[in-house]
Enzyme design. Sequence first.
Site, short mmCIF file in Angstrom:
data_model
loop_
_atom_site.label_atom_id
_atom_site.label_comp_id
_atom_site.label_asym_id
_atom_site.label_seq_id
_atom_site.Cartn_x
_atom_site.Cartn_y
_atom_site.Cartn_z
N ARG A 41 0.81 -1.22 0.00
CA ARG A 41 0.00 0.00 0.00
C ARG A 41 0.85 1.27 0.00
O ARG A 41 0.31 2.37 0.00
CB ARG A 41 -0.93 -0.01 1.22
N ASP A 53 6.96 -4.66 11.08
CA ASP A 53 6.02 -4.36 12.15
C ASP A 53 6.84 -4.29 13.43
O ASP A 53 7.46 -5.28 13.83
CB ASP A 53 4.96 -5.45 12.25
N ASN A 76 10.45 5.97 13.83
CA ASN A 76 9.35 6.92 13.76
C ASN A 76 8.00 6.30 14.09
O ASN A 76 7.11 6.97 14.62
CB ASN A 76 9.30 7.54 12.36
N TYR A 141 0.63 7.16 26.75
CA TYR A 141 1.53 7.69 25.73
C TYR A 141 2.71 8.41 26.38
O TYR A 141 3.87 8.21 26.00
CB TYR A 141 0.76 8.65 24.82
N LYS A 145 6.66 7.44 26.08
CA LYS A 145 7.63 8.36 25.50
C LYS A 145 8.70 8.76 26.51
O LYS A 145 9.86 8.99 26.15
CB LYS A 145 6.92 9.60 24.95
N THR A 176 -0.79 15.99 11.54
CA THR A 176 -0.84 14.61 11.03
C THR A 176 -2.13 13.96 11.53
O THR A 176 -2.86 14.53 12.33
CB THR A 176 0.37 13.80 11.52
#
Length: 223
Positions: A41, A53, A76, A141, A145, A176
Amino acid sequence: MELNGSVAVVTGANRGLGRHLAAQLLDRGATVYAAVRSPERLDLPGAVPLRLDVTDEESIREAARIASDATLLINNAGISTGTPLIAGEPAAVRREMDTNFYGPLAVTRAFAPVIEANGGGAVLNVLSVLSWFHPGALGAYAAAKAAAWAQTGAVREELAPRGITVTALHVGYMDTDMAASVPADQKADPAEVAAQALDGLAHGLPEVLADDLTRQVKRGLAA
Protein backbone atom coordinates in the site's frame (compact mmCIF):
# COMPACT_ATOMS: atom_id res chain seq x y z
CA MET A 1 26.63 12.11 9.43
CA GLU A 2 26.55 12.71 5.68
CA LEU A 3 23.01 12.07 4.47
CA ASN A 4 23.89 12.16 0.79
CA GLY A 5 24.77 8.57 -0.05
CA SER A 6 23.47 7.18 3.24
CA VAL A 7 21.11 4.19 3.37
CA ALA A 8 18.17 4.88 5.65
CA VAL A 9 15.47 2.70 7.18
CA VAL A 10 12.44 4.78 8.21
CA THR A 11 9.73 3.02 10.21
CA GLY A 12 6.17 4.22 9.77
CA ALA A 13 7.10 5.83 6.45
CA ASN A 14 3.68 5.56 4.83
CA ARG A 15 2.19 8.76 6.27
CA GLY A 16 2.66 11.76 8.54
CA LEU A 17 6.11 12.67 9.77
CA GLY A 18 7.59 9.37 8.60
CA ARG A 19 6.61 10.04 5.01
CA HIS A 20 8.14 13.53 5.15
CA LEU A 21 11.35 12.14 6.63
CA ALA A 22 11.60 9.49 3.93
CA ALA A 23 10.81 11.91 1.10
CA GLN A 24 13.31 14.51 2.32
CA LEU A 25 16.00 11.88 2.73
CA LEU A 26 15.45 10.91 -0.91
CA ASP A 27 15.76 14.58 -1.85
CA ARG A 28 19.06 14.75 0.06
CA GLY A 29 20.52 11.84 -1.90
CA ALA A 30 19.87 8.93 0.45
CA THR A 31 18.64 5.48 -0.40
CA VAL A 32 15.49 4.91 1.64
CA TYR A 33 13.87 1.72 2.85
CA ALA A 34 10.30 2.70 3.72
CA ALA A 35 9.53 0.27 6.55
CA VAL A 36 5.79 -0.28 6.91
CA ARG A 37 3.41 -3.07 7.92
CA SER A 38 1.75 -3.16 4.48
CA PRO A 39 4.37 -2.38 1.80
CA GLU A 40 1.91 -3.16 -1.00
CA ARG A 41 0.00 0.00 0.00
CA LEU A 42 3.04 2.27 0.04
CA ASP A 43 2.98 5.20 -2.39
CA LEU A 44 6.36 6.90 -2.11
CA PRO A 45 8.23 7.13 -5.41
CA GLY A 46 11.91 6.31 -5.14
CA ALA A 47 11.67 4.47 -1.82
CA VAL A 48 12.26 0.74 -1.38
CA PRO A 49 9.24 -0.86 0.34
CA LEU A 50 10.23 -2.93 3.38
CA ARG A 51 7.83 -5.00 5.45
CA LEU A 52 8.35 -4.28 9.15
CA ASP A 53 6.02 -4.36 12.15
CA VAL A 54 7.77 -2.96 15.23
CA THR A 55 5.77 -5.31 17.46
CA ASP A 56 6.78 -8.42 15.49
CA GLU A 57 10.32 -9.65 16.22
CA GLU A 58 10.38 -11.97 13.20
CA SER A 59 9.53 -9.16 10.79
CA ILE A 60 12.21 -6.98 12.40
CA ARG A 61 14.88 -9.66 11.95
CA GLU A 62 13.85 -10.19 8.32
CA ALA A 63 13.91 -6.45 7.63
CA ALA A 64 17.43 -6.20 9.07
CA ARG A 65 18.50 -9.10 6.84
CA ILE A 66 17.08 -7.43 3.72
CA ALA A 67 18.31 -3.90 4.51
CA SER A 68 21.82 -5.15 5.20
CA ASP A 69 23.38 -2.00 3.73
CA ALA A 70 21.69 0.39 6.20
CA THR A 71 23.70 3.20 7.80
CA LEU A 72 20.80 5.18 9.30
CA LEU A 73 17.76 4.07 11.29
CA ILE A 74 14.81 6.35 12.02
CA ASN A 75 12.47 4.99 14.69
CA ASN A 76 9.35 6.92 13.76
CA ALA A 77 6.50 4.39 13.98
CA GLY A 78 4.23 4.98 16.97
CA ILE A 79 0.68 5.12 18.25
CA SER A 80 -1.40 7.21 20.64
CA THR A 81 -4.54 5.60 22.04
CA GLY A 82 -5.52 8.39 24.44
CA THR A 83 -5.41 6.00 27.38
CA PRO A 84 -5.06 7.09 31.03
CA LEU A 85 -3.01 4.85 33.29
CA ILE A 86 -5.59 4.19 36.02
CA ALA A 87 -8.96 4.36 34.27
CA GLY A 88 -7.72 3.02 30.93
CA GLU A 89 -7.73 -0.53 29.68
CA PRO A 90 -4.52 -2.36 30.64
CA ALA A 91 -4.33 -3.86 27.14
CA ALA A 92 -4.20 -0.36 25.62
CA VAL A 93 -1.46 0.71 28.04
CA ARG A 94 0.57 -2.36 27.08
CA ARG A 95 -0.04 -1.69 23.39
CA GLU A 96 1.42 1.81 23.75
CA MET A 97 4.49 0.47 25.55
CA ASP A 98 4.92 -2.33 23.03
CA THR A 99 4.79 0.08 20.08
CA ASN A 100 6.44 3.22 21.48
CA PHE A 101 9.11 1.70 23.74
CA TYR A 102 9.77 -1.98 23.07
CA GLY A 103 9.30 -1.55 19.31
CA PRO A 104 12.07 1.03 18.79
CA LEU A 105 14.32 -0.92 21.14
CA ALA A 106 13.84 -4.14 19.18
CA VAL A 107 14.46 -2.39 15.85
CA THR A 108 17.57 -0.65 17.18
CA ARG A 109 18.94 -3.91 18.58
CA ALA A 110 18.45 -5.55 15.18
CA PHE A 111 19.98 -2.75 13.10
CA ALA A 112 22.86 -1.66 15.36
CA PRO A 113 25.14 -4.49 14.18
CA VAL A 114 24.13 -3.80 10.58
CA ILE A 115 25.03 -0.12 10.84
CA GLU A 116 28.26 -0.92 12.67
CA ALA A 117 29.26 -3.43 10.00
CA ASN A 118 28.73 -0.76 7.35
CA GLY A 119 31.19 1.60 9.00
CA GLY A 120 28.91 3.33 11.49
CA GLY A 121 26.11 5.82 11.13
CA ALA A 122 23.19 7.10 13.15
CA VAL A 123 19.86 6.45 14.82
CA LEU A 124 17.05 8.99 15.16
CA ASN A 125 14.30 8.34 17.71
CA VAL A 126 11.08 10.30 17.26
CA LEU A 127 9.95 11.20 20.78
CA SER A 128 7.62 13.92 22.06
CA VAL A 129 7.25 16.91 24.35
CA LEU A 130 5.25 14.43 26.43
CA SER A 131 8.53 12.72 27.25
CA TRP A 132 8.75 15.49 29.89
CA PHE A 133 5.15 16.66 30.41
CA HIS A 134 2.71 13.98 31.55
CA PRO A 135 -1.02 14.84 31.36
CA GLY A 136 -3.26 12.26 33.00
CA ALA A 137 -5.54 11.82 30.00
CA LEU A 138 -2.55 10.72 27.90
CA GLY A 139 -0.80 8.80 30.63
CA ALA A 140 0.02 5.70 28.59
CA TYR A 141 1.53 7.69 25.73
CA ALA A 142 3.47 10.00 28.05
CA ALA A 143 4.83 7.08 30.07
CA ALA A 144 5.93 5.27 26.92
CA LYS A 145 7.63 8.36 25.50
CA ALA A 146 9.33 9.12 28.83
CA ALA A 147 10.66 5.56 28.81
CA ALA A 148 11.75 5.99 25.18
CA TRP A 149 13.65 9.16 26.16
CA ALA A 150 15.52 7.20 28.84
CA GLN A 151 16.13 4.45 26.29
CA THR A 152 17.56 6.99 23.86
CA GLY A 153 20.08 8.32 26.37
CA ALA A 154 21.22 4.86 27.44
CA VAL A 155 21.48 3.57 23.87
CA ARG A 156 23.42 6.70 22.85
CA GLU A 157 26.10 5.87 25.41
CA GLU A 158 26.13 2.19 24.49
CA LEU A 159 26.40 2.73 20.73
CA ALA A 160 28.92 5.58 20.71
CA PRO A 161 31.95 3.25 20.85
CA ARG A 162 30.50 1.39 17.85
CA GLY A 163 30.51 4.51 15.68
CA ILE A 164 26.76 5.14 15.90
CA THR A 165 25.32 8.46 17.03
CA VAL A 166 21.81 8.67 18.50
CA THR A 167 19.58 11.73 18.14
CA ALA A 168 16.28 12.38 19.91
CA LEU A 169 13.57 14.42 18.18
CA HIS A 170 11.10 16.07 20.55
CA VAL A 171 8.01 17.81 19.19
CA GLY A 172 4.48 18.73 20.27
CA TYR A 173 1.41 18.43 18.08
CA MET A 174 1.98 18.10 14.34
CA ASP A 175 -0.47 18.39 11.46
CA THR A 176 -0.84 14.61 11.03
CA ASP A 177 -3.57 12.02 11.49
CA MET A 178 -2.52 11.44 15.11
CA ALA A 179 -3.43 15.03 16.02
CA ALA A 180 -6.46 15.41 13.75
CA SER A 181 -8.66 16.73 16.58
CA VAL A 182 -6.21 19.48 17.60
CA PRO A 183 -6.82 23.04 16.28
CA ALA A 184 -4.65 23.86 13.30
CA ASP A 185 -2.97 26.85 14.94
CA GLN A 186 -1.56 24.57 17.65
CA LYS A 187 0.15 22.18 15.24
CA ALA A 188 3.57 22.26 13.64
CA ASP A 189 4.17 21.57 9.95
CA PRO A 190 5.57 18.01 9.77
CA ALA A 191 7.65 18.93 6.73
CA GLU A 192 9.44 21.61 8.76
CA VAL A 193 9.88 19.21 11.68
CA ALA A 194 11.39 16.61 9.34
CA ALA A 195 13.84 19.17 7.95
CA GLN A 196 14.95 20.14 11.46
CA ALA A 197 15.38 16.50 12.42
CA LEU A 198 17.52 15.71 9.37
CA ASP A 199 19.63 18.83 9.89
CA GLY A 200 20.20 17.70 13.48
CA LEU A 201 21.21 14.25 12.28
CA ALA A 202 23.60 15.71 9.76
CA HIS A 203 25.30 17.74 12.52
CA GLY A 204 25.35 14.87 15.01
CA LEU A 205 23.16 16.64 17.55
CA PRO A 206 22.03 14.56 20.52
CA GLU A 207 18.67 16.34 20.65
CA VAL A 208 16.39 18.34 18.34
CA LEU A 209 13.63 20.49 19.88
CA ALA A 210 11.32 21.17 16.97
CA ASP A 211 8.85 23.77 18.22
CA ASP A 212 8.35 26.57 20.76
CA LEU A 213 6.19 24.47 23.08
CA THR A 214 8.84 21.78 23.32
CA ARG A 215 11.59 24.31 23.98
CA GLN A 216 9.46 25.97 26.68
CA VAL A 217 8.73 22.67 28.43
CA LYS A 218 12.41 21.66 28.29
CA ARG A 219 13.41 24.96 29.90
CA GLY A 220 10.82 24.39 32.62
CA LEU A 221 12.14 20.88 33.22
CA ALA A 222 15.68 22.21 33.58
CA ALA A 223 14.47 24.84 36.08
